[in-house]
Design a protein around this motif. Structure first.
Motif, PDB file in Angstrom:
ATOM      1  N   LEU A 270       0.868  -1.150   0.056  1.00  7.29           N
ATOM      2  CA  LEU A 270      -0.049  -0.056   0.096  1.00  7.29           C
ATOM      3  C   LEU A 270       0.719   1.235  -0.209  1.00  7.29           C
ATOM      4  O   LEU A 270       0.322   2.433  -0.094  1.00  7.29           O
ATOM      5  CB  LEU A 270      -0.917  -0.026   0.891  1.00  7.29           C
ATOM      6  CG  LEU A 270      -1.997  -1.135   1.050  1.00  7.29           C
ATOM      7  CD1 LEU A 270      -2.847  -0.922   2.274  1.00  7.29           C
ATOM      8  CD2 LEU A 270      -2.821  -0.970  -0.052  1.00  7.29           C
ATOM      9  N   GLN A 272       2.438   1.873  -2.402  1.00  8.40           N
ATOM     10  CA  GLN A 272       2.194   2.707  -3.801  1.00  8.40           C
ATOM     11  C   GLN A 272       1.082   3.645  -3.808  1.00  8.40           C
ATOM     12  O   GLN A 272       1.174   4.535  -4.491  1.00  8.40           O
ATOM     13  CB  GLN A 272       1.920   1.380  -4.706  1.00  8.40           C
ATOM     14  CG  GLN A 272       1.636   1.885  -6.352  1.00  8.40           C
ATOM     15  CD  GLN A 272       1.220   0.698  -7.123  1.00  8.40           C
ATOM     16  OE1 GLN A 272       1.348  -0.530  -6.677  1.00  8.40           O
ATOM     17  NE2 GLN A 272       0.651   0.905  -8.314  1.00  8.40           N
ATOM     18  N   VAL A 273      -0.246   3.249  -3.000  1.00 12.82           N
ATOM     19  CA  VAL A 273      -1.249   4.227  -2.937  1.00 12.82           C
ATOM     20  C   VAL A 273      -0.914   5.323  -2.525  1.00 12.82           C
ATOM     21  O   VAL A 273      -1.251   6.407  -2.746  1.00 12.82           O
ATOM     22  CB  VAL A 273      -2.331   3.449  -1.953  1.00 12.82           C
ATOM     23  CG1 VAL A 273      -3.333   4.331  -1.969  1.00 12.82           C
ATOM     24  CG2 VAL A 273      -2.492   2.015  -2.660  1.00 12.82           C
ATOM     25  N   PHE A 276       1.302   7.404  -4.750  1.00  8.78           N
ATOM     26  CA  PHE A 276       0.219   7.973  -5.832  1.00  8.78           C
ATOM     27  C   PHE A 276      -0.420   9.043  -5.533  1.00  8.78           C
ATOM     28  O   PHE A 276      -0.482  10.243  -6.123  1.00  8.78           O
ATOM     29  CB  PHE A 276      -0.672   6.711  -6.358  1.00  8.78           C
ATOM     30  CG  PHE A 276      -1.664   7.285  -7.592  1.00  8.78           C
ATOM     31  CD1 PHE A 276      -1.323   7.467  -8.883  1.00  8.78           C
ATOM     32  CD2 PHE A 276      -2.881   7.429  -7.093  1.00  8.78           C
ATOM     33  CE1 PHE A 276      -2.165   7.803  -9.856  1.00  8.78           C
ATOM     34  CE2 PHE A 276      -3.964   7.810  -7.815  1.00  8.78           C
ATOM     35  CZ  PHE A 276      -3.482   8.113  -9.471  1.00  8.78           C
ATOM     36  N   ALA A 277      -1.146   8.995  -4.167  1.00 13.04           N
ATOM     37  CA  ALA A 277      -1.892   9.830  -3.857  1.00 13.04           C
ATOM     38  C   ALA A 277      -1.081  11.272  -3.465  1.00 13.04           C
ATOM     39  O   ALA A 277      -1.752  12.323  -3.651  1.00 13.04           O
ATOM     40  CB  ALA A 277      -2.743   9.568  -2.537  1.00 13.04           C
ATOM     41  N   LEU A 478      -9.071   5.759 -11.061  1.00 19.84           N
ATOM     42  CA  LEU A 478      -9.149   4.282 -10.593  1.00 19.84           C
ATOM     43  C   LEU A 478      -9.631   3.399 -11.795  1.00 19.84           C
ATOM     44  O   LEU A 478     -10.749   3.541 -11.846  1.00 19.84           O
ATOM     45  CB  LEU A 478      -9.808   3.899  -9.411  1.00 19.84           C
ATOM     46  CG  LEU A 478      -9.321   2.952  -8.528  1.00 19.84           C
ATOM     47  CD1 LEU A 478      -7.828   2.863  -8.188  1.00 19.84           C
ATOM     48  CD2 LEU A 478     -10.163   2.784  -6.985  1.00 19.84           C
ATOM     49  N   LEU A 503      -4.625   4.661 -11.568  1.00 20.29           N
ATOM     50  CA  LEU A 503      -4.032   3.584 -10.665  1.00 20.29           C
ATOM     51  C   LEU A 503      -4.917   2.513 -10.782  1.00 20.29           C
ATOM     52  O   LEU A 503      -6.213   2.529 -10.879  1.00 20.29           O
ATOM     53  CB  LEU A 503      -4.415   4.300  -9.065  1.00 20.29           C
ATOM     54  CG  LEU A 503      -3.836   3.511  -8.028  1.00 20.29           C
ATOM     55  CD1 LEU A 503      -2.380   3.375  -7.964  1.00 20.29           C
ATOM     56  CD2 LEU A 503      -4.317   3.916  -6.543  1.00 20.29           C
ATOM     57  N   ALA A 505      -6.591  -0.891  -9.780  1.00 17.47           N
ATOM     58  CA  ALA A 505      -7.174  -1.714  -8.400  1.00 17.47           C
ATOM     59  C   ALA A 505      -6.630  -2.975  -8.466  1.00 17.47           C
ATOM     60  O   ALA A 505      -6.150  -3.545  -7.617  1.00 17.47           O
ATOM     61  CB  ALA A 505      -8.600  -1.401  -8.440  1.00 17.47           C
ATOM     62  N   LEU A 525      -2.797  -3.078  -7.612  1.00 19.06           N
ATOM     63  CA  LEU A 525      -2.644  -2.955  -6.255  1.00 19.06           C
ATOM     64  C   LEU A 525      -2.920  -4.130  -5.404  1.00 19.06           C
ATOM     65  O   LEU A 525      -2.455  -4.363  -4.358  1.00 19.06           O
ATOM     66  CB  LEU A 525      -3.637  -1.870  -5.688  1.00 19.06           C
ATOM     67  CG  LEU A 525      -3.245  -0.419  -6.148  1.00 19.06           C
ATOM     68  CD1 LEU A 525      -4.504   0.426  -5.766  1.00 19.06           C
ATOM     69  CD2 LEU A 525      -2.024   0.033  -5.654  1.00 19.06           C
ATOM     70  N   LEU A 545      -7.711   1.261   0.292  1.00 18.17           N
ATOM     71  CA  LEU A 545      -7.013   2.574  -0.209  1.00 18.17           C
ATOM     72  C   LEU A 545      -7.325   3.695   0.750  1.00 18.17           C
ATOM     73  O   LEU A 545      -6.343   4.258   1.136  1.00 18.17           O
ATOM     74  CB  LEU A 545      -7.284   2.919  -1.593  1.00 18.17           C
ATOM     75  CG  LEU A 545      -7.378   1.544  -2.614  1.00 18.17           C
ATOM     76  CD1 LEU A 545      -7.237   2.034  -4.073  1.00 18.17           C
ATOM     77  CD2 LEU A 545      -5.913   0.664  -2.430  1.00 18.17           C
ATOM     78  N   ARG A 546      -8.416   3.889   1.116  1.00 16.62           N
ATOM     79  CA  ARG A 546      -8.877   5.190   2.011  1.00 16.62           C
ATOM     80  C   ARG A 546      -8.167   4.907   3.440  1.00 16.62           C
ATOM     81  O   ARG A 546      -7.788   5.784   4.005  1.00 16.62           O
ATOM     82  CB  ARG A 546     -10.303   5.127   1.893  1.00 16.62           C
ATOM     83  CG  ARG A 546     -10.915   6.023   0.773  1.00 16.62           C
ATOM     84  CD  ARG A 546     -12.278   6.113   1.013  1.00 16.62           C
ATOM     85  NE  ARG A 546     -13.036   6.905   0.278  1.00 16.62           N
ATOM     86  CZ  ARG A 546     -14.295   7.126  -0.002  1.00 16.62           C
ATOM     87  NH1 ARG A 546     -15.054   6.217   0.580  1.00 16.62           N
ATOM     88  NH2 ARG A 546     -14.778   7.943  -0.657  1.00 16.62           N
ATOM     89  N   LEU A 549      -4.512   5.668   3.460  1.00 15.97           N
ATOM     90  CA  LEU A 549      -4.292   7.290   3.115  1.00 15.97           C
ATOM     91  C   LEU A 549      -4.596   7.829   4.733  1.00 15.97           C
ATOM     92  O   LEU A 549      -4.193   8.669   5.065  1.00 15.97           O
ATOM     93  CB  LEU A 549      -5.048   7.776   2.286  1.00 15.97           C
ATOM     94  CG  LEU A 549      -4.776   7.112   0.875  1.00 15.97           C
ATOM     95  CD1 LEU A 549      -5.579   7.935  -0.119  1.00 15.97           C
ATOM     96  CD2 LEU A 549      -3.065   7.845   0.729  1.00 15.97           C
TER      97      LEU A 549
END
Length: 605
Positions: A270, A272-273, A276-277, A478, A503, A505, A525, A545-546, A549
């Motif tokens: 994660l 990577q997430v 990216f964000a 996404l 991105l 998923a 992901l 993903l949320r 973050l």
């Protein structure tokens, strides 16, 4: 006025416009606020002292006040070193510019100082509100000092506005949002499918699912007239130049993860997430996507690419989504995402001729671009690209073969019937249709628009426009299915920057999606092999993903003295030294002897 979704915000306004009161109202619910005051000492000016006293009287007791008037660079330092859990209010930048231009601070590189402030705002991990006078609407001052102030303040306002994600202008106490701009009303071709407030019933479970109406969901965009809607964006053509995500904030965000106070080894894949964000939000401390919009592109393909499908099935799925029913609508409701159904022109059999004519393709591209721009203007923070239509997998395989040189049989998934059985005859019919289409177009130039016209069709063209419009509006997307990755391949040939806003998923085990992702440099992901429908797979992964973050933004750093490795793992214990069993070396020259020293000496005598 609703201003959800902001992290850094600039409030502009004239004298006595109410800009400070409005800025204070935005942070009134924060547990504590650091108020950064820039006003110079009132000295012997009683009116100025009254203004400062009025500002102080409005501040709640739980706010702390810091004076940042000594050094212009101190404001940037305070903003840059703020913690993610903090809330900062700067009032105002006019006072800061006054200090910046003060002769006691000259000579100085004012341009560099302004750039430092803008960079600090752009990377600020805390919630930040800045107040600044808008003096550009009045007459040009007649004095050199007045002109210097207005010119400097105008430059500062422009730099800070560019760095902030939201800008509001207050006029006569009325706030007007400037960035992102308020979206235009829906076109006449956009109608609300669910016109009442009654919840829809999901036919599969009997449970109620909230229907969404208006620009936030439940909207169906029809083909034809809607596709001719004008847009002011640059023309879609090869060689387009679009924005790129911030290349520095992604690595900074990953480095920051290693310092967070987590009991285990860290975020794993994660990271990577978070990277990216961070890059797409332009901050090393990205926040979870609050406002999400799902764009469901519905477009059918005729001919052999649709072999083995049930007639009318895709139209039923699209109608389900409009009514707030089915898998996609349920997942969207669970995620708090809006859902918009987009009708794309149906495509003709590609084995016999073009899927669409060039004019239809250009209209579809512009329509998709406009949809993404409207989402960005409405404050949407993440797009989920969904699709439903017969023949999409084979069409995506044709696009992949034309743009990346893939062999159709290698990227076409097996055809599975509703009863769960493999239909080899339908699979061979799809392969034959793609092969014949590629043979028919073997002498064509294979540029992006031509690929869409000859092979891709309306849904891929609309999806390509969405990706281009999203990149132009700095809006991440996404993906998770064949239409999305096929659009990614085509958009890459129009603007190479577009794929960096995407991105993936999950590849769902689809060989075409897997190969296209490799070509685009998108690593899935997850490897859950989800097959819930294109777009539904992404919504299933979205809560994960949320969560990543939210943790990355909200966790404190480790206490002092915790010496973990950079990857977050515990350091390896030091190895104990092994005992040395070797015989000692002789201290001087000559043969080694084990006899007593005196015996050896007697023999020598």
């Amino acid at each position: 006025m609703s201003l959800d979704g902001w992290n850094t915000l600039l409030v502009l306004g004239g004298i006595r416009s109410g800009k400070s009161e409005f800025a204070e109202s935005l942070v009134a619910d924060a547990p504590t606020v650091r108020y950064l005051a820039t006003a110079a000492d009132a000295g012997d000016d009683p009116q100025w002292a009254e203004r400062i006293a009025a500002h102080r009287a409005r501040r709640p007791a739980n706010w702390s006040t810091e004076e940042v008037t000594d050094d212009p660079r101190r404001l940037a330092d305070v903003i840059a070193t703020a913690r993610p859990e903090e809330t900062l209010l700067v009032d105002d930048l006019g006072g800061w510019v006054t200090v910046l231009l003060d002769p006691t601070h000259q000579p100085a590189d004012d341009t560099v100082t302004v750039a430092e402030l803008a960079a600090a705002v752009r990377s600020c991990p805390a919630r930040l509100v800045l107040v600044s006078p808008e003096v550009g609407l009045s007459l040009v001052p007649t004095t050199p000092l007045g002109r210097a102030f207005t010119d400097a303040l105008g430059a500062v306002n422009r730099a800070v506005a560019d760095a902030c994600d939201t800008v509001v202008l207050v006029v006569a106490g009325q706030p007007c949002r400037l960035k992102p701009p308020v979206g235009l009303p829906a076109s006449p071709a956009e109608v609300v499918a669910a016109s009442d407030d009654r919840p829809a019933v999901d036919g599969g479970t009997g449970a109620t699912v909230p229907t969404q109406a208006g620009p936030t969901g439940g909207v169906s965009t029809a083909p034809g007239e809607a596709l001719t809607t004008a847009t002011t964006s640059p023309a879609i053509q090869p060689g387009m130049t679009l924005p790129m995500p911030d290349e520095s904030t992604g690595p900074q965000a990953v480095d920051r993860l290693a310092s967070l106070d987590v009991p285990g080894a860290g975020f794993g894949a994660l990271k990577q997430v978070v990277s990216f964000a961070a890059a797409t939000q332009g901050t090393p401390t990205p926040t979870p996507w609050r406002s999400v919009r799902v764009l469901l592109v519905h477009g059918d393909h005729a001919g052999g690419v649709a072999a083995g499908t049930v007639a009318g099935e895709s139209a039923r799925r699209a109608e389900q989504a409009r009514a707030g029913q089915g898998v996609l609508a349920r997942l969207a409701a669970e995620s708090g995402a809006s859902l918009q159904v987009v009708e794309a022109p149906a495509a003709a059999p590609i084995e016999h001729g073009p899927a669409l004519d060039t004019e239809q393709v250009e209209m579809a591209l512009r329509h998709g671009q406009r949809l993404a721009e409207e989402a960005a203007d409405a404050g949407v923070q993440l797009l989920v690209l969904a699709a439903c239509g017969v023949g999409t997998e084979a069409t995506a395989a044709a696009v992949l073969a034309a743009t990346a040189g893939a062999e159709p049989p290698a990227v076409l998934p097996r055809v599975v019937t509703a009863a769960g059985q493999v239909d080899d005859v339908a699979w061979m019919a799809r392969c034959a249709a793609v092969r014949d289409a590629l043979h028919r177009t073997r002498r064509f130039s294979r540029d992006a628009v031509e690929v869409l016209a000859e092979l891709g069709g309306g849904d891929v063209a609309v999806a390509t426009g969405i990706l281009l419009g999203a990149a132009g509006g700095r809006l991440p997307v996404l993906l998770d299915g064949p239409v999305g990755v096929a659009a990614g391949l085509v958009s890459r040939d129009l603007a190479g920057q577009a794929r960096h806003w995407c991105l993936l998923a999950d590849d769902g085990g689809n060989p075409g999606v897997r190969l296209a992702a490799d070509v685009l440099g998108l690593e899935p992901l997850t490897q859950l092999r989800l097959d819930l429908g294109e777009g539904a797979n992404a919504l299933t992964v979205l809560p994960l993903l949320r969560s990543a973050l939210a943790l990355a933004a909200g966790l404190p750093t480790r206490p002092e003295g915790d010496d973990r490795d950079d990857d977050g793992s515990e350091p390896e214990p030091a190895e104990e030294a092994e005992p040395d069993f070797r015989e000692p070396e002789p201290e001087g020259p000559g043969p080694t002897s084990t006899e007593p020293a005196e015996t050896s000496a007697a023999r020598a005598g």
